[in-house]
Write an enzyme that holds these catalytic residues in place. Structure first.
Site, PDB file in Angstrom:
ATOM      1  N   SER A   1      -5.495   3.256   0.941  1.00 48.04           N
ATOM      2  CA  SER A   1      -5.177   2.549   2.178  1.00 48.04           C
ATOM      3  C   SER A   1      -4.154   1.433   1.897  1.00 48.04           C
ATOM      4  O   SER A   1      -3.050   1.730   1.447  1.00 48.04           O
ATOM      5  CB  SER A   1      -6.472   2.021   2.810  1.00 48.04           C
ATOM      6  OG  SER A   1      -6.273   1.690   4.159  1.00 48.04           O
ATOM      7  N   MET A   2      -4.456   0.170   2.122  1.00 45.73           N
ATOM      8  CA  MET A   2      -3.515  -0.892   1.781  1.00 45.73           C
ATOM      9  C   MET A   2      -3.080  -0.789   0.330  1.00 45.73           C
ATOM     10  O   MET A   2      -1.924  -1.064  -0.018  1.00 45.73           O
ATOM     11  CB  MET A   2      -4.141  -2.272   2.030  1.00 45.73           C
ATOM     12  CG  MET A   2      -3.211  -3.435   1.697  1.00 45.73           C
ATOM     13  SD  MET A   2      -3.977  -5.074   1.900  1.00 45.73           S
ATOM     14  CE  MET A   2      -4.910  -5.202   0.362  1.00 45.73           C
TER      15      MET A   2
END
Length: 246
Positions: free
Chosen positions: A88-89
Site C-alpha cells: 500500500s503506502m
C-alpha cells in the site's frame, strides 16, 4: 534510532529484503517474515518515525523526503543484492526508494508493489481531512486490524496522529516522471481490493523498463497479505531465485 528492524541478522544470506509497511503500519506487520523466508534472505523492515518504538521521533510529512531518508539509511546495507517489498503506502515509498538507489548506482534487484495504485495514477480521496470517526471508517473499509484497536479512545489519541499523517503524505504526493525505473517489478493485489483492481495495477508497467514485469492476484481484499502470507513469500523467493525457507 535505526530505521530498520531485523529479527535475525544473517551474515551468510545471499540477499536482503527490505519491507515497507502500509499507512498507519509499523515494522511489526512483517515480524514473522524472517522465519518463512529462510536462511538465504535477511529481512529488514522499515520503522517509520512517529510510531511504535519511534513514537517520539518527528513524523515526516513528505513522501519524497521520507524516501530520501530511507534510501540514505539503506546505503550501508547495500553491500549485498537487495529487493524491496512495499504494501500500500509502502509500495509508493519503495518505488521512490528504488529510483534513488538506481541514481546512486546501487539499484535493487527487484521491486514488489503490493495493494497499491501506481504512483502516477492516484485517487482524489482526502481521508486525512475527515474527522476521527471518518479516518477510522476508512481503515475499517480497507480491512486493517488497526481499525479494531481504534475503538478505544486512548488508543485513538496515540495512533490517529500518525495514521492521519500517513494519509496526508499520500494525498500530497506528486509523481515526477523522471528518472524512469529500470528495475523488474512484480505487482501483487487482492482480487476483492476496493482500492485497486487488476487493470489499474497493470499501469505500474508504464513506470519501468525493467523485465520481467508481472501482476499477481490473490484471494482477499486490501490486506490479502495477512491471509496469503506463506504463498506470497513463496512467490517472492521464487521470483528472486533463492531457496525457500523451512
Amino acid at each position: 534510532m535505526s530505521w530498520f528492524r531485523c529479527v535475525e541478522t544473517r551474515p551468510w544470506a545471499s540477499l536482503r529484503l527490505f519491507c515497507l509497511p502500509h499507512a498507519g503500519g509499523s515494522a511489526v506487520f512483517y515480524r514473522t517474515w524472517a522465519r518463512e523466508t529462510g536462511p538465504a534472505v535477511e529481512v529488514h523492515t522499515v520503522q517509520y518515525p512517529g510510531r511504535a518504538d519511534r513514537l517520539a521521533d518527528p513524523m515526516v510529512t513528505d513522501a519524497h523526503q521520507l524516501a530520501r531518508l530511507i534510501a540514505a539509511a539503506m546505503s550501508p546495507l547495500m553491500d549485498r543484492p537487495a529487493a524491496l517489498f512495499g504494501h500500500s503506502m509502502g509500495a509508493l515509498l519503495a518505488y521512490e526508494v528504488a529510483r534513488l538507489l538506481e541514481e546512486r548506482g546501487t539499484p535493487p534487484v527487484h521491486l514488489f508493489a503490493s495493494a497499491a495504485r501506481p504512483p502516477h495514477d492516484r485517487d482524489d480521496d482526502r481521508i486525512s481531512e475527515r474527522d476521527d470517526d471518518g479516518v477510522v471508517a476508512a481503515l475499517e473499509e480497507l480491512g486493517g486490524t488497526d481499525a479494531e484497536v481504534l475503538q478505544d479512545e486512548e488508543m485513538r489519541e496515540l495512533v490517529l496522529p500518525y495514521v492521519r499523517n500517513d494519509f496526508a503524505l499520500l494525498e500530497r504526493y506528486g509523481h515526477r516522471p523522471e528518472p524512469r525505473l529500470k528495475v523488474p517489478v512484480t505487482v501483487l493485489l487482492g482480487e476483492s481490493d476496493s482500492h485497486v483492481d487488476a487493470e489499474t495495477a497493470a499501469r505500474w508497467r508504464e513506470l519501468t523498463d525493467g523485465e520481467p514485469f508481472t501482476v499477481r492476484t490473490w484471494p482477499g481484499g486490501h490486506f490479502y497479505l495477512a491471509e496469503q502470507q506463506s504463498r506470497v513469500i513463496a512467490e517472492v523467493l521464487r521470483t528472486l531465485e533463492v531457496p525457500a525457507g523451512p
